[in-house]
Motif scaffolding. Structure first.
Motif, PDB file in Angstrom:
ATOM      1  N   ALA A  35     -60.066 -11.634 108.123  1.00  0.00           N
ATOM      2  CA  ALA A  35     -59.818 -11.526 108.890  1.00  0.00           C
ATOM      3  C   ALA A  35     -59.097  -9.977 110.131  1.00  0.00           C
ATOM      4  CB  ALA A  35     -58.267 -11.892 108.171  1.00  0.00           C
ATOM      5  N   SER A  36     -59.376  -9.818 110.880  1.00  0.00           N
ATOM      6  CA  SER A  36     -59.103  -8.841 111.724  1.00  0.00           C
ATOM      7  C   SER A  36     -57.727  -7.507 110.897  1.00  0.00           C
ATOM      8  CB  SER A  36     -59.385  -9.161 112.975  1.00  0.00           C
ATOM      9  OG  SER A  36     -58.257  -9.746 113.481  1.00  0.00           O
ATOM     10  N   ASN A  37     -57.227  -8.509 110.625  1.00  0.00           N
ATOM     11  CA  ASN A  37     -56.034  -7.543 110.063  1.00  0.00           C
ATOM     12  C   ASN A  37     -55.332  -7.463 108.879  1.00  0.00           C
ATOM     13  OD1 ASN A  37     -54.782  -6.351 112.693  1.00  0.00           O
ATOM     14  ND2 ASN A  37     -54.583  -8.113 113.310  1.00  0.00           N
ATOM     15  N   ALA A  38     -54.948  -7.180 108.388  1.00  0.00           N
ATOM     16  CA  ALA A  38     -54.719  -7.248 106.222  1.00  0.00           C
ATOM     17  C   ALA A  38     -53.728  -8.569 106.638  1.00  0.00           C
ATOM     18  CB  ALA A  38     -53.663  -6.128 106.114  1.00  0.00           C
ATOM     19  N   VAL A  39     -54.551  -9.463 105.604  1.00  0.00           N
ATOM     20  CA  VAL A  39     -54.610 -10.984 105.036  1.00  0.00           C
ATOM     21  C   VAL A  39     -54.879 -11.210 103.691  1.00  0.00           C
ATOM     22  CG1 VAL A  39     -54.258 -13.119 105.456  1.00  0.00           C
ATOM     23  CG2 VAL A  39     -55.213 -11.768 107.564  1.00  0.00           C
ATOM     24  N   LEU A  40     -53.479 -11.146 103.236  1.00  0.00           N
ATOM     25  CA  LEU A  40     -53.304 -10.830 101.535  1.00  0.00           C
ATOM     26  C   LEU A  40     -52.621 -12.606 101.283  1.00  0.00           C
ATOM     27  CD1 LEU A  40     -51.264  -7.825 100.971  1.00  0.00           C
ATOM     28  CD2 LEU A  40     -54.108  -8.651 101.113  1.00  0.00           C
ATOM     29  N   PHE A  41     -53.184 -13.201 100.357  1.00  0.00           N
ATOM     30  CA  PHE A  41     -53.102 -14.348  99.879  1.00  0.00           C
ATOM     31  C   PHE A  41     -51.985 -14.048  98.754  1.00  0.00           C
ATOM     32  CE2 PHE A  41     -54.523 -17.408  96.636  1.00  0.00           C
ATOM     33  CZ  PHE A  41     -54.138 -18.773  96.984  1.00  0.00           C
ATOM     34  N   CYS A  42     -51.149 -14.672  98.198  1.00  0.00           N
ATOM     35  CA  CYS A  42     -49.928 -14.800  97.219  1.00  0.00           C
ATOM     36  C   CYS A  42     -49.650 -15.363  97.150  1.00  0.00           C
ATOM     37  CB  CYS A  42     -49.246 -13.695  97.970  1.00  0.00           C
ATOM     38  SG  CYS A  42     -49.239 -12.047  98.850  1.00  0.00           S
ATOM     39  N   SER A  43     -48.419 -14.971  95.613  1.00  0.00           N
ATOM     40  CA  SER A  43     -47.673 -16.722  95.216  1.00  0.00           C
ATOM     41  C   SER A  43     -46.116 -15.575  95.146  1.00  0.00           C
ATOM     42  CB  SER A  43     -47.924 -16.375  93.816  1.00  0.00           C
ATOM     43  OG  SER A  43     -48.225 -15.535  92.391  1.00  0.00           O
ATOM     44  N   VAL A  44     -45.897 -16.888  95.235  1.00  0.00           N
ATOM     45  CA  VAL A  44     -44.190 -16.446  95.261  1.00  0.00           C
ATOM     46  C   VAL A  44     -43.116 -17.612  94.841  1.00  0.00           C
ATOM     47  CG1 VAL A  44     -43.907 -17.711  97.987  1.00  0.00           C
ATOM     48  CG2 VAL A  44     -42.452 -15.663  97.292  1.00  0.00           C
ATOM     49  N   ALA A  45     -42.546 -16.582  93.952  1.00  0.00           N
ATOM     50  CA  ALA A  45     -41.912 -17.828  92.644  1.00  0.00           C
ATOM     51  C   ALA A  45     -40.557 -16.855  93.292  1.00  0.00           C
ATOM     52  CB  ALA A  45     -42.392 -17.037  91.437  1.00  0.00           C
ATOM     53  N   TYR A  46     -39.263 -18.127  92.135  1.00  0.00           N
ATOM     54  CA  TYR A  46     -38.057 -17.017  93.154  1.00  0.00           C
ATOM     55  C   TYR A  46     -37.261 -18.832  92.552  1.00  0.00           C
ATOM     56  CZ  TYR A  46     -33.439 -17.134  95.155  1.00  0.00           C
ATOM     57  OH  TYR A  46     -32.427 -16.743  95.087  1.00  0.00           O
ATOM     58  N   GLU A  47     -36.804 -18.755  91.172  1.00  0.00           N
ATOM     59  CA  GLU A  47     -35.533 -19.437  90.281  1.00  0.00           C
ATOM     60  C   GLU A  47     -36.169 -20.936  89.786  1.00  0.00           C
ATOM     61  OE1 GLU A  47     -32.281 -21.007  92.277  1.00  0.00           O
ATOM     62  OE2 GLU A  47     -31.433 -18.731  92.327  1.00  0.00           O
ATOM     63  N   GLY A  48     -37.388 -20.066  89.090  1.00  0.00           N
ATOM     64  CA  GLY A  48     -38.227 -21.093  88.665  1.00  0.00           C
ATOM     65  C   GLY A  48     -39.549 -21.480  89.920  1.00  0.00           C
ATOM     66  N   ASP A  49     -39.654 -21.904  90.747  1.00  0.00           N
ATOM     67  CA  ASP A  49     -40.845 -22.160  91.536  1.00  0.00           C
ATOM     68  C   ASP A  49     -41.270 -21.452  91.766  1.00  0.00           C
ATOM     69  OD1 ASP A  49     -39.414 -24.981  91.310  1.00  0.00           O
ATOM     70  OD2 ASP A  49     -38.310 -24.321  92.595  1.00  0.00           O
ATOM     71  N   GLU A  50     -42.695 -21.752  92.342  1.00  0.00           N
ATOM     72  CA  GLU A  50     -43.755 -21.190  93.091  1.00  0.00           C
ATOM     73  C   GLU A  50     -44.566 -21.444  94.067  1.00  0.00           C
ATOM     74  OE1 GLU A  50     -47.247 -18.299  91.187  1.00  0.00           O
ATOM     75  OE2 GLU A  50     -45.762 -19.054  89.913  1.00  0.00           O
ATOM     76  N   VAL A  51     -44.868 -21.266  94.789  1.00  0.00           N
ATOM     77  CA  VAL A  51     -45.464 -21.894  95.621  1.00  0.00           C
ATOM     78  C   VAL A  51     -47.026 -20.575  96.502  1.00  0.00           C
ATOM     79  CG1 VAL A  51     -44.360 -23.330  96.352  1.00  0.00           C
ATOM     80  CG2 VAL A  51     -44.862 -21.084  97.879  1.00  0.00           C
ATOM     81  N   HIS A  52     -47.891 -21.184  96.589  1.00  0.00           N
ATOM     82  CA  HIS A  52     -49.106 -19.972  97.465  1.00  0.00           C
ATOM     83  C   HIS A  52     -48.459 -19.998  99.027  1.00  0.00           C
ATOM     84  CE1 HIS A  52     -51.935 -20.883  93.907  1.00  0.00           C
ATOM     85  NE2 HIS A  52     -50.898 -20.592  93.851  1.00  0.00           N
ATOM     86  N   CYS A  53     -48.790 -18.196  99.061  1.00  0.00           N
ATOM     87  CA  CYS A  53     -48.481 -17.984 100.336  1.00  0.00           C
ATOM     88  C   CYS A  53     -49.594 -17.045 101.398  1.00  0.00           C
ATOM     89  CB  CYS A  53     -47.187 -17.505 100.813  1.00  0.00           C
ATOM     90  SG  CYS A  53     -46.699 -16.314 100.274  1.00  0.00           S
TER      91      CYS A  53
END
Length: 275
Positions: A35-53
């Protein structure tokens, strides 16, 4: 990089995804280096649930001379808000929030179906049944091939959305068809300029009448853009007054003409590289 999930796990409904993206704990897992700009692959977790973002911090954006106002992250969020207003759901859930490297855009990760064919290069001068011609592309060794895209209702909706948000960089790599038949589009930082910047490889319907579903969607967007409406207020938080006014003007122009826009002829209409 771990295998991403397109759909949030377990108990998370589509309506909960925005809350998860907004309030969840962001953990950086990797970086999208091409990517031409900063793009970070992350996980995000909240109240026991988690997705990739995907997390794009504003601090990692490269300045663009023709987009001096606001940030690319804000434009990404504005594109999501506009997509939702059409009812087509073409942009993955996207929010603006703080993260490990400051404020930025956080967007649900979408896993594309590698078997889905939306673009092709063909040797013939005619696109063939089920395809729309875009233009000729250099394929090396002095040869050219016809770039075509599928004559697909999902892509046609996206062509309309791109005209509304004035997308200056719609490439093939930004198209994410999924195994369940949905289509998502990403990378909307170069959008919403007050001047005409539309560059796309979805020109196959240029000059053709808009489908009835498109005129209905545009009428809904127009109503949502009047002063005092929720969408107008939200866009005013993300864009300049001139840019919001230009959105209204583009919607009005599409409804008045009743046709897909044509290339302006003032610059190359197809971004490079197209894919």
């Amino acid at each position: 990089m771990p295998a991403p999930e397109r759909i949030p796990t377990g108990r998370v409904s589509a309506g909960d995804v925005l809350t998860l993206l907004t309030k969840g704990e962001l953990t950086v897992r990797g970086q999208v280096r091409e990517a031409s700009n900063a793009v970070l692959f992350c996980s995000v977790a909240y109240e026991g649930d988690e997705v990739h973002c995907v997390y794009k911090p504003i601090a990692g954006e490269r300045p663009l001379w023709d987009f001096p106002d606001g940030t690319l992250a804000q434009r990404e969020v504005a594109a999501y808000e506009l997509s939702e207003a059409t009812g087509w759901g073409l942009v993955p859930p996207t929010v603006l929030r703080d993260g490990p490297y400051g404020q930025g855009m956080v967007q649900l990760w979408i896993e594309a179906d590698p078997e889905a064919a939306l673009l092709a290069l063909v040797e013939d001068e005619e696109p063939g049944e089920g395809w729309k011609a875009v233009g000729f592309a250099d394929v090396g060794e002095g040869r050219t091939a016809l770039l075509v895209h599928a004559d697909d209702a999902r892509l046609r909706r996206l062509a309309v959305l791109d005209a509304v948000i004035n997308n200056g960089d719609r490439k093939g790599g930004h198209l994410l068809p999924t195994a369940d038949g949905a289509l998502y589009a990403i990378d909307h930082g170069v959008t919403f300029n007050a001047e005409d910047k539309l560059r796309t490889l979805l020109w196959g319907w240029a000059g053709e009448p808009l489908p009835e579903e498109a005129t209905r969607a545009l009428a809904s967007v127009a109503a949502a853009l009047v002063d005092g409406a929720a969408l107008a207020a939200r866009l005013a938080e993300l864009l300049t007054p001139a840019e919001v006014a230009a959105v209204r003007d583009r919607v009005a122009a599409l409804l008045s003409s009743g046709t897909h826009p044509l290339p302006s002829g003032e610059w190359p209409a197809i971004p490079w590289p197209p894919v």
